[in-house]
Design a protein around this motif. Structure first.
Motif, PDB file in Angstrom:
ATOM      1  N   VAL A  92       0.823  -1.226   0.000  1.00  0.00           N
ATOM      2  CA  VAL A  92       0.000   0.000   0.000  1.00  0.00           C
ATOM      3  C   VAL A  92       0.850   1.266   0.000  1.00  0.00           C
ATOM      4  O   VAL A  92       0.534   2.241  -0.696  1.00  0.00           O
ATOM      5  CB  VAL A  92      -1.017  -0.008   1.165  1.00  0.00           C
ATOM      6  N   MET A  93       1.953   1.264   0.775  1.00  0.00           N
ATOM      7  CA  MET A  93       2.737   2.503   0.864  1.00  0.00           C
ATOM      8  C   MET A  93       3.496   2.745  -0.441  1.00  0.00           C
ATOM      9  O   MET A  93       3.481   3.859  -0.979  1.00  0.00           O
ATOM     10  CB  MET A  93       3.700   2.397   2.049  1.00  0.00           C
ATOM     11  N   GLY A  94       4.138   1.712  -0.949  1.00  0.00           N
ATOM     12  CA  GLY A  94       4.880   1.875  -2.201  1.00  0.00           C
ATOM     13  C   GLY A  94       3.966   2.268  -3.343  1.00  0.00           C
ATOM     14  O   GLY A  94       4.299   3.130  -4.175  1.00  0.00           O
ATOM     15  N   SER A 136       2.177 -11.594  -4.985  1.00  0.00           N
ATOM     16  CA  SER A 136       0.957 -12.182  -4.413  1.00  0.00           C
ATOM     17  C   SER A 136       0.580 -11.460  -3.120  1.00  0.00           C
ATOM     18  O   SER A 136      -0.550 -11.575  -2.647  1.00  0.00           O
ATOM     19  CB  SER A 136       1.147 -13.672  -4.112  1.00  0.00           C
ATOM     20  N   TYR A 137       1.507 -10.738  -2.540  1.00  0.00           N
ATOM     21  CA  TYR A 137       1.307  -9.948  -1.311  1.00  0.00           C
ATOM     22  C   TYR A 137       0.823 -10.785  -0.128  1.00  0.00           C
ATOM     23  O   TYR A 137       0.280 -10.240   0.839  1.00  0.00           O
ATOM     24  CB  TYR A 137       0.317  -8.793  -1.550  1.00  0.00           C
ATOM     25  N   GLN A 138       1.026 -12.109  -0.206  1.00  0.00           N
ATOM     26  CA  GLN A 138       0.460 -12.989   0.825  1.00  0.00           C
ATOM     27  C   GLN A 138       0.880 -12.621   2.236  1.00  0.00           C
ATOM     28  O   GLN A 138       0.131 -12.794   3.180  1.00  0.00           O
ATOM     29  CB  GLN A 138       0.907 -14.419   0.578  1.00  0.00           C
ATOM     30  N   GLN A 160       8.909  -7.773 -10.518  1.00  0.00           N
ATOM     31  CA  GLN A 160       9.132  -8.687  -9.393  1.00  0.00           C
ATOM     32  C   GLN A 160      10.622  -8.776  -9.112  1.00  0.00           C
ATOM     33  O   GLN A 160      11.424  -8.984 -10.025  1.00  0.00           O
ATOM     34  CB  GLN A 160       8.583 -10.076  -9.702  1.00  0.00           C
ATOM     35  N   GLY A 161      11.013  -8.631  -7.863  1.00  0.00           N
ATOM     36  CA  GLY A 161      12.418  -8.741  -7.492  1.00  0.00           C
ATOM     37  C   GLY A 161      12.615  -8.269  -6.072  1.00  0.00           C
ATOM     38  O   GLY A 161      11.747  -7.616  -5.491  1.00  0.00           O
ATOM     39  N   LYS A 162      13.776  -8.628  -5.529  1.00  0.00           N
ATOM     40  CA  LYS A 162      14.094  -8.184  -4.169  1.00  0.00           C
ATOM     41  C   LYS A 162      15.261  -7.204  -4.245  1.00  0.00           C
ATOM     42  O   LYS A 162      16.328  -7.545  -4.763  1.00  0.00           O
ATOM     43  CB  LYS A 162      14.471  -9.390  -3.308  1.00  0.00           C
ATOM     44  N   GLY A 187       8.432  -2.365   4.552  1.00  0.00           N
ATOM     45  CA  GLY A 187       7.605  -2.897   5.626  1.00  0.00           C
ATOM     46  C   GLY A 187       8.351  -3.795   6.604  1.00  0.00           C
ATOM     47  O   GLY A 187       9.576  -3.755   6.735  1.00  0.00           O
ATOM     48  N   ALA A 188       7.572  -4.615   7.303  1.00  0.00           N
ATOM     49  CA  ALA A 188       8.126  -5.444   8.375  1.00  0.00           C
ATOM     50  C   ALA A 188       9.160  -6.433   7.861  1.00  0.00           C
ATOM     51  O   ALA A 188      10.105  -6.781   8.557  1.00  0.00           O
ATOM     52  CB  ALA A 188       6.991  -6.192   9.071  1.00  0.00           C
ATOM     53  N   SER A 189       8.992  -6.888   6.630  1.00  0.00           N
ATOM     54  CA  SER A 189       9.890  -7.935   6.137  1.00  0.00           C
ATOM     55  C   SER A 189      11.198  -7.394   5.586  1.00  0.00           C
ATOM     56  O   SER A 189      12.132  -8.164   5.369  1.00  0.00           O
ATOM     57  CB  SER A 189       9.187  -8.764   5.055  1.00  0.00           C
ATOM     58  N   ALA A 242      -2.487 -14.352  10.921  1.00  0.00           N
ATOM     59  CA  ALA A 242      -1.466 -13.535  11.593  1.00  0.00           C
ATOM     60  C   ALA A 242      -0.672 -12.754  10.556  1.00  0.00           C
ATOM     61  O   ALA A 242      -0.411 -13.239   9.454  1.00  0.00           O
ATOM     62  CB  ALA A 242      -0.528 -14.417  12.415  1.00  0.00           C
ATOM     63  N   GLY A 243      -0.325 -11.533  10.928  1.00  0.00           N
ATOM     64  CA  GLY A 243       0.547 -10.689  10.104  1.00  0.00           C
ATOM     65  C   GLY A 243       1.509  -9.964  11.020  1.00  0.00           C
ATOM     66  O   GLY A 243       1.565 -10.240  12.219  1.00  0.00           O
ATOM     67  N   HIS A 244       2.284  -9.040  10.447  1.00  0.00           N
ATOM     68  CA  HIS A 244       3.275  -8.328  11.260  1.00  0.00           C
ATOM     69  C   HIS A 244       3.107  -6.817  11.186  1.00  0.00           C
ATOM     70  O   HIS A 244       3.001  -6.253  10.105  1.00  0.00           O
ATOM     71  CB  HIS A 244       4.701  -8.673  10.803  1.00  0.00           C
TER      72      HIS A 244
HETATM   73  C1  FAD Z   1      -2.879  -7.729  11.867  1.00  0.00           C
HETATM   74  C2  FAD Z   1      -2.723  -6.319  11.378  1.00  0.00           C
HETATM   75  C3  FAD Z   1      -3.768  -5.418  11.511  1.00  0.00           C
HETATM   76  C4  FAD Z   1      -3.633  -4.116  11.045  1.00  0.00           C
HETATM   77  N1  FAD Z   1      -4.701  -3.274  11.114  1.00  0.00           N
HETATM   78  C5  FAD Z   1      -4.606  -2.022  10.596  1.00  0.00           C
HETATM   79  C6  FAD Z   1      -5.725  -1.151  10.601  1.00  0.00           C
HETATM   80  O1  FAD Z   1      -6.788  -1.500  11.098  1.00  0.00           O
HETATM   81  N2  FAD Z   1      -5.574   0.082  10.064  1.00  0.00           N
HETATM   82  C7  FAD Z   1      -4.411   0.506   9.519  1.00  0.00           C
HETATM   83  O2  FAD Z   1      -4.330   1.654   9.054  1.00  0.00           O
HETATM   84  N3  FAD Z   1      -3.322  -0.308   9.491  1.00  0.00           N
HETATM   85  C8  FAD Z   1      -3.398  -1.552  10.008  1.00  0.00           C
HETATM   86  N4  FAD Z   1      -2.321  -2.378  10.007  1.00  0.00           N
HETATM   87  C9  FAD Z   1      -1.044  -1.847   9.547  1.00  0.00           C
HETATM   88  C10 FAD Z   1      -0.969  -1.780   8.052  1.00  0.00           C
HETATM   89  O3  FAD Z   1      -1.412  -3.002   7.492  1.00  0.00           O
HETATM   90  C11 FAD Z   1       0.485  -1.501   7.649  1.00  0.00           C
HETATM   91  O4  FAD Z   1       0.987  -0.404   8.404  1.00  0.00           O
HETATM   92  C12 FAD Z   1       0.605  -1.166   6.193  1.00  0.00           C
HETATM   93  O5  FAD Z   1      -0.023  -2.155   5.419  1.00  0.00           O
HETATM   94  C13 FAD Z   1       2.072  -1.071   5.815  1.00  0.00           C
HETATM   95  O6  FAD Z   1       2.159  -0.987   4.418  1.00  0.00           O
HETATM   96  P1  FAD Z   1       3.583  -1.093   3.723  1.00  0.00           P
HETATM   97  O7  FAD Z   1       3.355  -0.992   2.277  1.00  0.00           O
HETATM   98  O8  FAD Z   1       4.494  -0.100   4.374  1.00  0.00           O
HETATM   99  O9  FAD Z   1       4.149  -2.510   4.181  1.00  0.00           O
HETATM  100  P2  FAD Z   1       3.739  -3.982   3.676  1.00  0.00           P
HETATM  101  O10 FAD Z   1       2.298  -4.095   3.407  1.00  0.00           O
HETATM  102  O11 FAD Z   1       4.320  -4.955   4.653  1.00  0.00           O
HETATM  103  O12 FAD Z   1       4.488  -4.096   2.326  1.00  0.00           O
HETATM  104  C14 FAD Z   1       5.891  -4.123   2.219  1.00  0.00           C
HETATM  105  C15 FAD Z   1       6.185  -4.795   0.893  1.00  0.00           C
HETATM  106  O13 FAD Z   1       7.587  -4.765   0.649  1.00  0.00           O
HETATM  107  C16 FAD Z   1       7.974  -5.994   0.058  1.00  0.00           C
HETATM  108  N5  FAD Z   1       9.409  -6.129   0.293  1.00  0.00           N
HETATM  109  C17 FAD Z   1      10.043  -6.349   1.464  1.00  0.00           C
HETATM  110  N6  FAD Z   1      11.365  -6.324   1.291  1.00  0.00           N
HETATM  111  C18 FAD Z   1      11.576  -6.084  -0.022  1.00  0.00           C
HETATM  112  C19 FAD Z   1      12.753  -5.923  -0.802  1.00  0.00           C
HETATM  113  N7  FAD Z   1      13.972  -5.970  -0.236  1.00  0.00           N
HETATM  114  N8  FAD Z   1      12.610  -5.696  -2.133  1.00  0.00           N
HETATM  115  C20 FAD Z   1      11.374  -5.612  -2.711  1.00  0.00           C
HETATM  116  N9  FAD Z   1      10.224  -5.763  -2.008  1.00  0.00           N
HETATM  117  C21 FAD Z   1      10.341  -5.975  -0.684  1.00  0.00           C
HETATM  118  C22 FAD Z   1       7.114  -7.027   0.740  1.00  0.00           C
HETATM  119  O14 FAD Z   1       6.968  -8.200  -0.026  1.00  0.00           O
HETATM  120  C23 FAD Z   1       5.787  -6.266   0.904  1.00  0.00           C
HETATM  121  O15 FAD Z   1       4.893  -6.502  -0.147  1.00  0.00           O
HETATM  122  C24 FAD Z   1      -2.418  -3.688  10.455  1.00  0.00           C
HETATM  123  C25 FAD Z   1      -1.367  -4.593  10.310  1.00  0.00           C
HETATM  124  C26 FAD Z   1      -1.511  -5.896  10.756  1.00  0.00           C
HETATM  125  C27 FAD Z   1      -0.378  -6.859  10.596  1.00  0.00           C
END
Ligand code: FAD
Length: 399
Positions: free
Chosen positions: A19-21, A46-48, A183-185, A217-219, A321-323
């Motif tokens: 979502v953030m990216g 797949s964003y699993q 797709q890539g890391k 994100g968390a990963s 479960a998620g992180h």
């Molecule tokens: C159980 C749970 C409940 C939540 N409830 C809420 C809520 O009610 N309201 C709310 O606002 N937020 C909620 N959140 C928080 C919210 O989901 C996250 O803060 C938000 O989705 C973070 O988005 P992101 O894109 O930063 O991270 P992510 O969604 O984790 O995406 C990070 C992406 O980066 C990719 N990635 C990682 N490393 C690499 C790399 N080296 N190269 C390329 N790709 C990479 C991963 O595959 C992943 O797709 C919740 C979270 C959880 C776990």
């Protein structure tokens, strides 16, 4: 500008395409009006395991800091108007937004804090009502309110939506506006002086970039930030979400935050609930997606039944479960340009509120890259200076 001699070169590379990216990519493409070439690199399309696909998809203004309130006020305005922002050719974007409100409950001890931050929330434009016990009993007759002194309820502007749908809508619109996804890391970066010149993917390929944004994100945010030369204290914290059915009809049920710390909200005809255990600071298990079933049996269910007697009869359903990606200094996000880098950006550490913050943070990072400054909402309070100065931005309403 990226290194012209590289086979692959983009003005902006975004690592992490959830979502953030994808919000940053969309806002960059829109505000940049096609001037920039933008690549999003996502390791798992797949964003699993992305938090964006595993969240509870909720939005509130009941924060204790002005910046978080303002960010979510923009978030709800964006979600209400999502068809105009992210619709394709007049199509509707269905994210099933339901403004059911958050209801924070407090005993006598917690009531003064509710009152204090309620004043701040409403002064900034939120629509949050303070209730005493009599009000709670009359508005929410299914609640066991005997030990409660107060509750604050978001009359409008708070509720829940399809978070995965929001992520996909950002992604789809970004692609239509010309953003490339691959797709890539992203495993490493190559820098010269204070500029990142290129990213190196895990398969060894190199992509030159004019700017790099870390939304892993968390990963992955912590390890990529280290590779960018700026280690961050962002750790993966497992959170389980439990669904259940309730045989009794409970009309007007909001997203309830109980005094026990347990939260619960409607999900279609059923409910979902969770709780953030105190799991210590630097402990994380980023590969652990096992549901913490004893947490439901031993803590969440008893707390739910004590607060809403109808939940004694609940029927447990599926769970996942998620992180959270949690910034340990203050549980608030780290957003902005990385110190000592001219072209390295970060948006990470959102804990449990990143989905609702994605519209404002996406717009803010896009402005920073395009104009060198925030032009709409000033996100500077979320900057990385907090790490160096040791001055946390403490948020007292963390779930
Ligand atoms: C159980 C749970 C409940 C939540 N409830 C809420 C809520 O009610 N309201 C709310 O606002 N937020 C909620 N959140 C928080 C919210 O989901 C996250 O803060 C938000 O989705 C973070 O988005 P992101 O894109 O930063 O991270 P992510 O969604 O984790 O995406 C990070 C992406 O980066 C990719 N990635 C990682 N490393 C690499 C790399 N080296 N190269 C390329 N790709 C990479 C991963 O595959 C992943 O797709 C919740 C979270 C959880 C776990």
């Amino acid at each position: 500008m990226p290194d012209e001699n590289s086979a692959d070169a983009f003005d902006v590379v975004i690592a992490g395409g959830a979502v953030m990216g994808s919000s940053i990519a969309y806002h960059l493409a829109k505000l940049g009006e096609g001037r920039l070439s933008i690549l999003v690199v996502e390791q798992d399309p797949s964003y699993q395991r992305s938090a964006s696909a595993l969240s509870a998809g909720s939005i509130r203004q009941q924060f204790s800091t002005a910046i978080n309130i303002d960010i979510s006020l923009h978030g709800i305005a964006f979600l209400r108007d999502i068809d105009r922002h992210l619709g394709l050719d007049g199509e509707k974007v269905d994210i099933s937004l339901k403004e059911g409100g958050y209801l924070y409950l407090a005993t006598g001890e917690g009531a003064p804090l509710l009152g204090e931050i309620n004043a701040l929330q409403n002064a900034r434009g939120a629509d949050i009502l303070l209730h005493d016990r009599a009000d709670l009993n009359s508005r929410f007759p299914w609640l066991a309110a005997g030990d409660l002194a107060a509750g604050s309820w978001g009359r409008t502007g708070e509720g829940w939506f399809d978070g995965y749908g929001l992520m996909q809508a950002f992604r789809r619109k970004a692609r239509v506006l010309g953003v490339a996804y691959r797709q890539g890391k992203v495993a490493d970066v190559q820098s010269a002086g204070n500029r990142i010149r290129s990213v190196i993917l895990a398969d060894g390929s190199r992509i030159a970039c004019g700017a790099l944004v870390n939304t892993c994100g968390a990963s992955g945010a912590r390890s990529l930030s280290t590779a960018m030369g700026f280690p961050i204290p962002v750790f993966a914290k497992k959170r389980s979400v439990f669904s259940f059915a309730c045989p009794t009809d409970l009309p007007g049920f909001p997203l309830l935050i109980d005094t026990s710390g347990v939260w619960v909200r409607p999900e279609g005809r059923d409910f979902i609930a969770g709780y953030s255990p105190d799991d210590g600071d630097e402990v994380e298990h980023p590969a652990d997606f096992e549901v913490d079933w004893p947490l439901f049996e031993d803590y969440i269910w008893p707390a739910l039944a004590a607060r809403v007697p109808a939940f004694e009869q609940l029927r447990p359903g599926r769970a996942w479960a998620g992180h959270y990606d949690m910034c340990l200094i203050d549980h608030n996000a780290l957003v902005g340009r990385l110190p000592d880098l001219a072209n390295g950006y970060l948006a990470a550490g959102f804990s449990g509120h990143g989905l609702q913050q994605s519209p404002a943070v996406g717009r803010g990072i896009a402005e920073l890259i395009l104009h060198g400054e925030y032009r709409s909402l000033d996100l500077a309070p979320l900057g990385c200076h907090r790490l160096a100065s040791g001055e946390p931005l403490l948020e007292r309403n963390v779930i």
